[in-house]
Each structure stands twice: as structure tokens, then as C-alpha cells.
Scaffold this motif. Sequence first.
Motif, mmCIF file in Angstrom:
data_model
loop_
_atom_site.group_PDB
_atom_site.id
_atom_site.type_symbol
_atom_site.label_atom_id
_atom_site.label_comp_id
_atom_site.label_asym_id
_atom_site.label_seq_id
_atom_site.Cartn_x
_atom_site.Cartn_y
_atom_site.Cartn_z
ATOM 1 N N VAL A 57 0.854 -1.192 0.000
ATOM 2 C CA VAL A 57 0.000 0.000 0.000
ATOM 3 C C VAL A 57 0.889 1.241 0.000
ATOM 4 N N LEU A 58 1.877 1.260 0.893
ATOM 5 C CA LEU A 58 2.947 2.263 0.933
ATOM 6 C C LEU A 58 2.418 3.692 0.797
ATOM 7 N N SER A 59 1.596 4.088 1.757
ATOM 8 C CA SER A 59 1.011 5.423 1.748
ATOM 9 C C SER A 59 1.806 6.365 2.640
ATOM 10 N N GLY A 60 1.554 7.651 2.468
ATOM 11 C CA GLY A 60 2.193 8.665 3.313
ATOM 12 C C GLY A 60 3.715 8.604 3.258
ATOM 13 N N PRO A 61 4.365 8.540 4.448
ATOM 14 C CA PRO A 61 5.838 8.580 4.498
ATOM 15 C C PRO A 61 6.489 7.217 4.298
ATOM 16 N N ALA A 62 5.771 6.226 3.800
ATOM 17 C CA ALA A 62 6.280 4.853 3.756
ATOM 18 C C ALA A 62 7.587 4.730 2.983
ATOM 19 N N VAL A 63 7.653 5.281 1.785
ATOM 20 C CA VAL A 63 8.856 5.120 0.944
ATOM 21 C C VAL A 63 10.060 5.774 1.608
ATOM 22 N N GLU A 64 9.863 6.947 2.186
ATOM 23 C CA GLU A 64 10.963 7.638 2.879
ATOM 24 C C GLU A 64 11.444 6.818 4.075
ATOM 25 N N ARG A 65 10.508 6.253 4.820
ATOM 26 C CA ARG A 65 10.877 5.426 5.976
ATOM 27 C C ARG A 65 11.676 4.198 5.537
ATOM 28 N N ILE A 66 11.241 3.561 4.471
ATOM 29 C CA ILE A 66 11.921 2.361 3.987
ATOM 30 C C ILE A 66 13.314 2.709 3.478
ATOM 31 N N THR A 67 13.422 3.833 2.785
ATOM 32 C CA THR A 67 14.725 4.274 2.268
ATOM 33 C C THR A 67 15.724 4.485 3.398
ATOM 34 N N ASN A 68 15.257 5.046 4.509
ATOM 35 C CA ASN A 68 16.136 5.351 5.643
ATOM 36 C C ASN A 68 16.185 4.233 6.682
ATOM 37 N N SER A 69 15.527 3.132 6.405
ATOM 38 C CA SER A 69 15.426 2.043 7.378
ATOM 39 C C SER A 69 16.699 1.195 7.409
ATOM 40 N N VAL A 70 16.833 0.402 8.478
ATOM 41 C CA VAL A 70 17.939 -0.550 8.573
ATOM 42 C C VAL A 70 17.676 -1.795 7.722
ATOM 43 N N MET A 71 16.460 -1.896 7.165
ATOM 44 C CA MET A 71 16.140 -3.025 6.286
ATOM 45 C C MET A 71 17.024 -3.003 5.053
ATOM 46 N N LYS A 72 17.551 -4.159 4.717
ATOM 47 C CA LYS A 72 18.382 -4.253 3.519
ATOM 48 C C LYS A 72 17.542 -4.261 2.254
ATOM 49 N N SER A 73 16.360 -4.877 2.304
ATOM 50 C CA SER A 73 15.489 -4.891 1.135
ATOM 51 C C SER A 73 14.048 -5.133 1.554
ATOM 52 N N LEU A 74 13.138 -4.620 0.735
ATOM 53 C CA LEU A 74 11.710 -4.893 0.866
ATOM 54 C C LEU A 74 11.223 -5.426 -0.474
ATOM 55 N N VAL A 75 10.619 -6.597 -0.450
ATOM 56 C CA VAL A 75 10.074 -7.218 -1.659
ATOM 57 C C VAL A 75 8.563 -7.192 -1.564
#
Length: 338
Positions: free
Chosen positions: A261-279
Motif C-alpha cells: 500500500v505504501l502510503s504517506g511517508p512509507a517510501v521515505e521510511r523504507i529508504t532510511n530504514s535498517v532493512m536491507k530490502s523490501l520485496v
Amino acid sequence: MPINTDPKLIAGNSNKPLANAIARRMSMHRGQAVKPVDTRVERFNDGEIFVEVFENVRGEDMFIIQSTSNPANDNLMELLIMTDALRRSSAARITAVIPYFGYARQDRRTKARTPISAKLVANLIAEAGVERVLTMDLHAAQIQGFFDLPVDNLYASPIFALDILHHFKDMEDVMVVSPDVGGVARARELAQRIKAPLSIVDKRREKAGEVAEMTVIGDVKGKRCIIVDDICDTAGTLCKAAEVLMAAGATEVHSYITHGVLSGPAVERITNSVMKSLVITDSIEPTKEVKACKNIRIVPTAPMFAQAILNISGGMSVSSLFDNETLEPIYESLYPSN
């Protein structure tokens, strides 16, 4: 009325790329060109939706491809109006292919004087004239029981398993993680497919969208953790779970989510996250920001949906798509065997 054997596709505006990909995949299987029925779906100045079908659909086995994603209400109304147009045009059977079923999170009454909107949506779809529903990873299994018609619920876990085995060559230190207790069954199924251990992140919410506390159940020290869930909305919970896992000793954190769904600040949060990847899958059409995000990868669902449509139309089993022996040849071009 007799049903013509070849299925016909019709696409709403929610995810045209997926509809076209399904048509291309069906063309490969059938050895002849398959294109969505020529249709006009537009809005009047006041926002009313108008649908016109330009091809004869009398006696046809029709499949409407339409996710009820953002804007959920507009896309839902498109689905209902397209169904009505096909029913009044004497289509023999109408199947709603809903890769992402919106309102699925409202599947029960959480407080007094609240609706069960998933049941209401199910009633609307059935009343419009849909005779069968094909969807993927419903948020709650009981939603199938909200419909008084057949519902085929596909699972992304077989696709995710193929992807994980392709990208994670050494599986010794891989651990599957459920981000909450409610998602254990989904995570367990994937863990069994890739023969990996299972851990749980127990979360406590003070109110919707905000997590007060998280606790890791299981030893994740030295493990490459794979978080598995069905929906990622604002990504706040997902990114916090990744931080908790890293703090507990995990070496890497990856996430496999069916519906981005990735609404609001989702993409920015994922970009700055410690997660190596999101599939994620393409059940919801990805935005430009999602496509541009370096640590988000999209796996296609068109091969599975195309085969499911052909199986439904031909009166064959849909559950056969849950088996690796059936699924691997469908995804062979994406995940070639060694």
C-alpha cells in the motif's frame, strides 16, 4: 446460456500494467493474442463513473481485473459498475479478479458501534452480479465466508519462497519472522517452504497506526531475518520491527510483503530504514516513488493470476498453484533452475 470456453479479460483503472501483463501471459499459454476487452471507463465532472463496453460479451466468461486499492472507493465503484455493465450485456459468467481486496482490515468489530466493512463490500460485489472472486492473500481468512459465492484466495508465499531460494543461496542462517502474533500462520507456511526456523515480534498497540512496545520471541542473533506480512501501509511498524531485530543481534533484515500500500511517508521510511530490502508484489500498481526506491523490489503476480484464470475458465483446480511442481514452470523465466 452456454459459456464460451475462452475467458475474456476486462480491466479497470486500478492496475492497468498488471492487467496487460496477465493478458500477455495468457497469450503465451494459449498461443494466440489475448487483449483486454475494449472499454471506456471515465468520470463525469461531478466524479460519477461511467463505463461503456465496445465489444460483444454475450455468453462470454468474463474476468474483471480490478484491485480496490487507493483510491479505494473509486476503484470499488468502478468494479461494481463494470460488473453491472457486463451483466446487462448478457455475459454468461462474471469473475472479479481482485489482487488486493480493500477494506479487508475491517473484518470484525473491534469496538462498540463500528462496522464490519469487509462484509458490506462482499455484499455489494455479490449484489452487483459477480459470481466468483479471485484474490490474493486476504488479510483475514474468514473474509472468504463473507461471500455466498466461490472465492479463490491465492497465496504469495509460493512466489516468495522461489524468490528467497533464488536470492539467498546459503539458507543456514535464514530465519522467517512474523511481525505479530496474528500473522504466525502466514509466516509458518513460508518457513516450512524454505525449511527455515520461525520467530515472532510481539507488538502492543496503544492506538491504530502506533506501536507502543515490541518484543522478539525467539533467538535471532547471527541470523538473516525475513519479515513476512500481507500489507505494508505507512511502514512504521515494519521499520520499527527491523530495528528491534537488529538490536536483538540479527545480521540483516529483509521483508517480504504481499500488498505494498505504501502510503504517506512509507517510501521515505523504507529508504532510511535498517532493512536491507523490501520485496512486494504488483497486486497494487507501484508509484513512481516506489519504483525509484533502491531497496524496494517488485515480484510479478501475472504468471500466477493468468494460470488461475485459465484454470477457472477450464474447470480445473486453482489450489494446484500452491504446489512448487506446478508453480516453478510458470516462473521458470524469472527463477531459472540451476
